[in-house]
Design a protein around this motif. Structure first.
Motif, PDB file in Angstrom:
ATOM      1  N   ILE A 105       3.841  -0.017  -5.247  1.00  0.00           N
ATOM      2  CA  ILE A 105       4.797   0.412  -4.227  1.00  0.00           C
ATOM      3  C   ILE A 105       4.970  -0.669  -3.166  1.00  0.00           C
ATOM      4  O   ILE A 105       6.086  -0.947  -2.727  1.00  0.00           O
ATOM      5  CB  ILE A 105       4.351   1.757  -3.597  1.00  0.00           C
ATOM      6  CG1 ILE A 105       4.485   2.873  -4.643  1.00  0.00           C
ATOM      7  CG2 ILE A 105       5.158   2.072  -2.344  1.00  0.00           C
ATOM      8  CD1 ILE A 105       3.857   4.182  -4.262  1.00  0.00           C
ATOM      9  N   ILE A 106       3.871  -1.304  -2.775  1.00  0.00           N
ATOM     10  CA  ILE A 106       3.942  -2.380  -1.781  1.00  0.00           C
ATOM     11  C   ILE A 106       4.783  -3.534  -2.329  1.00  0.00           C
ATOM     12  O   ILE A 106       5.615  -4.102  -1.623  1.00  0.00           O
ATOM     13  CB  ILE A 106       2.527  -2.842  -1.371  1.00  0.00           C
ATOM     14  CG1 ILE A 106       1.856  -1.750  -0.526  1.00  0.00           C
ATOM     15  CG2 ILE A 106       2.568  -4.165  -0.611  1.00  0.00           C
ATOM     16  CD1 ILE A 106       0.386  -1.967  -0.246  1.00  0.00           C
ATOM     17  N   ILE A 162       1.084  -4.712   8.160  1.00  0.00           N
ATOM     18  CA  ILE A 162       0.923  -3.336   8.631  1.00  0.00           C
ATOM     19  C   ILE A 162       2.212  -2.849   9.308  1.00  0.00           C
ATOM     20  O   ILE A 162       2.441  -1.643   9.397  1.00  0.00           O
ATOM     21  CB  ILE A 162      -0.313  -3.230   9.562  1.00  0.00           C
ATOM     22  CG1 ILE A 162      -0.761  -1.776   9.733  1.00  0.00           C
ATOM     23  CG2 ILE A 162      -0.035  -3.865  10.899  1.00  0.00           C
ATOM     24  CD1 ILE A 162      -1.504  -1.247   8.552  1.00  0.00           C
ATOM     25  N   LYS A 163       3.060  -3.780   9.733  1.00  0.00           N
ATOM     26  CA  LYS A 163       4.337  -3.409  10.355  1.00  0.00           C
ATOM     27  C   LYS A 163       5.243  -2.674   9.369  1.00  0.00           C
ATOM     28  O   LYS A 163       6.120  -1.921   9.770  1.00  0.00           O
ATOM     29  CB  LYS A 163       5.057  -4.648  10.883  1.00  0.00           C
ATOM     30  CG  LYS A 163       4.372  -5.297  12.054  1.00  0.00           C
ATOM     31  CD  LYS A 163       5.125  -6.533  12.497  1.00  0.00           C
ATOM     32  CE  LYS A 163       4.379  -7.222  13.630  1.00  0.00           C
ATOM     33  NZ  LYS A 163       5.050  -8.467  14.035  1.00  0.00           N
ATOM     34  N   ASP A 164       5.030  -2.899   8.079  1.00  0.00           N
ATOM     35  CA  ASP A 164       5.852  -2.281   7.041  1.00  0.00           C
ATOM     36  C   ASP A 164       5.257  -0.965   6.522  1.00  0.00           C
ATOM     37  O   ASP A 164       5.716  -0.443   5.509  1.00  0.00           O
ATOM     38  CB  ASP A 164       6.016  -3.251   5.866  1.00  0.00           C
ATOM     39  CG  ASP A 164       6.679  -4.550   6.275  1.00  0.00           C
ATOM     40  OD1 ASP A 164       7.635  -4.498   7.066  1.00  0.00           O
ATOM     41  OD2 ASP A 164       6.239  -5.614   5.795  1.00  0.00           O
ATOM     42  N   LEU A 165       4.263  -0.449   7.235  1.00  0.00           N
ATOM     43  CA  LEU A 165       3.568   0.765   6.790  1.00  0.00           C
ATOM     44  C   LEU A 165       4.519   1.944   6.622  1.00  0.00           C
ATOM     45  O   LEU A 165       4.423   2.695   5.651  1.00  0.00           O
ATOM     46  CB  LEU A 165       2.441   1.131   7.761  1.00  0.00           C
ATOM     47  CG  LEU A 165       1.616   2.353   7.412  1.00  0.00           C
ATOM     48  CD1 LEU A 165       0.867   2.129   6.102  1.00  0.00           C
ATOM     49  CD2 LEU A 165       0.639   2.690   8.517  1.00  0.00           C
ATOM     50  N   GLY A 166       5.456   2.105   7.546  1.00  0.00           N
ATOM     51  CA  GLY A 166       6.395   3.228   7.472  1.00  0.00           C
ATOM     52  C   GLY A 166       7.219   3.210   6.199  1.00  0.00           C
ATOM     53  O   GLY A 166       7.419   4.239   5.550  1.00  0.00           O
ATOM     54  N   THR A 205      -5.274   4.073   2.096  1.00  0.00           N
ATOM     55  CA  THR A 205      -5.144   3.012   1.093  1.00  0.00           C
ATOM     56  C   THR A 205      -4.051   2.022   1.502  1.00  0.00           C
ATOM     57  O   THR A 205      -4.242   0.805   1.405  1.00  0.00           O
ATOM     58  CB  THR A 205      -4.843   3.610  -0.294  1.00  0.00           C
ATOM     59  OG1 THR A 205      -5.862   4.545  -0.628  1.00  0.00           O
ATOM     60  CG2 THR A 205      -4.789   2.533  -1.358  1.00  0.00           C
ATOM     61  N   ALA A 206      -2.938   2.540   1.982  1.00  0.00           N
ATOM     62  CA  ALA A 206      -1.836   1.671   2.405  1.00  0.00           C
ATOM     63  C   ALA A 206      -2.263   0.777   3.569  1.00  0.00           C
ATOM     64  O   ALA A 206      -1.999  -0.426   3.554  1.00  0.00           O
ATOM     65  CB  ALA A 206      -0.622   2.510   2.806  1.00  0.00           C
ATOM     66  N   LYS A 207      -2.947   1.344   4.539  1.00  0.00           N
ATOM     67  CA  LYS A 207      -3.402   0.554   5.698  1.00  0.00           C
ATOM     68  C   LYS A 207      -4.369  -0.536   5.252  1.00  0.00           C
ATOM     69  O   LYS A 207      -4.290  -1.672   5.719  1.00  0.00           O
ATOM     70  CB  LYS A 207      -4.065   1.461   6.725  1.00  0.00           C
ATOM     71  CG  LYS A 207      -3.084   2.323   7.482  1.00  0.00           C
ATOM     72  CD  LYS A 207      -3.810   3.274   8.423  1.00  0.00           C
ATOM     73  CE  LYS A 207      -2.826   4.214   9.103  1.00  0.00           C
ATOM     74  NZ  LYS A 207      -3.497   5.224   9.909  1.00  0.00           N
ATOM     75  N   ARG A 208      -5.276  -0.173   4.353  1.00  0.00           N
ATOM     76  CA  ARG A 208      -6.278  -1.138   3.892  1.00  0.00           C
ATOM     77  C   ARG A 208      -5.595  -2.287   3.136  1.00  0.00           C
ATOM     78  O   ARG A 208      -5.927  -3.459   3.324  1.00  0.00           O
ATOM     79  CB  ARG A 208      -7.307  -0.433   3.004  1.00  0.00           C
ATOM     80  CG  ARG A 208      -8.443  -1.327   2.532  1.00  0.00           C
ATOM     81  CD  ARG A 208      -9.543  -0.551   1.840  1.00  0.00           C
ATOM     82  NE  ARG A 208      -9.123   0.495   0.951  1.00  0.00           N
ATOM     83  CZ  ARG A 208      -8.686   0.322  -0.296  1.00  0.00           C
ATOM     84  NH1 ARG A 208      -8.618  -0.890  -0.801  1.00  0.00           N
ATOM     85  NH2 ARG A 208      -8.334   1.332  -1.052  1.00  0.00           N
ATOM     86  N   LEU A 209      -4.643  -1.961   2.293  1.00  0.00           N
ATOM     87  CA  LEU A 209      -3.978  -2.992   1.490  1.00  0.00           C
ATOM     88  C   LEU A 209      -3.038  -3.868   2.327  1.00  0.00           C
ATOM     89  O   LEU A 209      -2.816  -5.025   1.999  1.00  0.00           O
ATOM     90  CB  LEU A 209      -3.193  -2.349   0.338  1.00  0.00           C
ATOM     91  CG  LEU A 209      -4.032  -1.693  -0.750  1.00  0.00           C
ATOM     92  CD1 LEU A 209      -3.145  -0.965  -1.744  1.00  0.00           C
ATOM     93  CD2 LEU A 209      -4.910  -2.712  -1.462  1.00  0.00           C
TER      94      LEU A 209
END
Length: 148
Positions: A107-108, A116-120, A142-146
Motif C-alpha cells: 500500500i505504501i 510520516i507526513k503521508d500517513l493519512g 504498522t504504517a507509522k513504523r514503516l
C-alpha cells in the motif's frame, strides 16, 4: 448466506446446545444488525457494514476484558473473552503481523508515501483494503513504523 442468516442458524444451534454465553453473544450481534437495518431503512446493509459491527463488538469486549483483568475480576473477564471468541468466528480471517506488514508495504508503494507526513493517505487506502482483516490500531501502528 448473509451474516444475518448465519447468525440466526448459530443462535438455533446455541439454543439446542444450551450454550448461554454463545447465545448471549449471538443475540447481541443480531441486535446490532437489526439496529443497523432500522437506521438504513430501505438501503441494503453491506458486508462492510456487517464486518464493522463485528469488529466494534470484538473491540468492546476486548476493552472490557482488559478492564476486568486489571481490576482482578477474572470471572467477568472470562465471560468477555468467551464472547469475543464467539464473535470473532464470524469475521474474515485476520492477517498475521507478517502478512499485515507485507500488505502495508504494498500500500505504501502504491500510494507513493515516503514519510510520516503521508500517513493519512496510507491509512485511507489501508483502511478500505484491509477492512475486516485487521484492526485499525494494528494498521496504524504498522504504517507509522514503516513510514518512520
Amino acid at each position: 448466506m448473509s451474516l444475518e442468516n448465519t447468525i440466526n442458524e448459530a443462535i438455533k444451534t446455541a439454543m439446542r446446545a444450551k450454550d448461554r454465553v454463545a447465545l448471549d453473544s449471538l443475540r447481541a450481534v443480531k441486535s446490532q444488525i437489526l439496529l443497523l437495518k432500522t437506521e438504513a431503512r430501505d438501503a441494503e446493509v453491506t458486508e462492510d457494514q456487517e464486518i464493522a459491527i463485528l469488529q466494534r463488538m470484538v473491540k468492546q469486549r476486548k476493552d472490557s476484558y482488559d478492564q476486568f483483568t486489571a481490576q482482578g475480576r477474572n470471572d467477568l473477564a472470562e465471560v468477555e473473552e468467551a464472547q469475543m471468541k464467539i464473535i470473532e468466528q464470524f469475521l474474515p480471517k485476520q492477517l498475521s503481523a507478517e502478512e499485515l506488514e507485507a500488505e502495508m508495504k504494498k500500500i505504501i508503494a502504491e500510494t507513493g508515501a515516503e514519510s510520516i507526513k503521508d500517513l493519512g493517505k496510507v491509512m485511507a487506502t489501508a483502511s478500505k483494503s484491509l477492512a475486516g482483516k485487521s484492526d485499525g490500531k494494528s494498521i496504524s501502528e504498522t504504517a507509522k513504523r514503516l513510514l518512520s
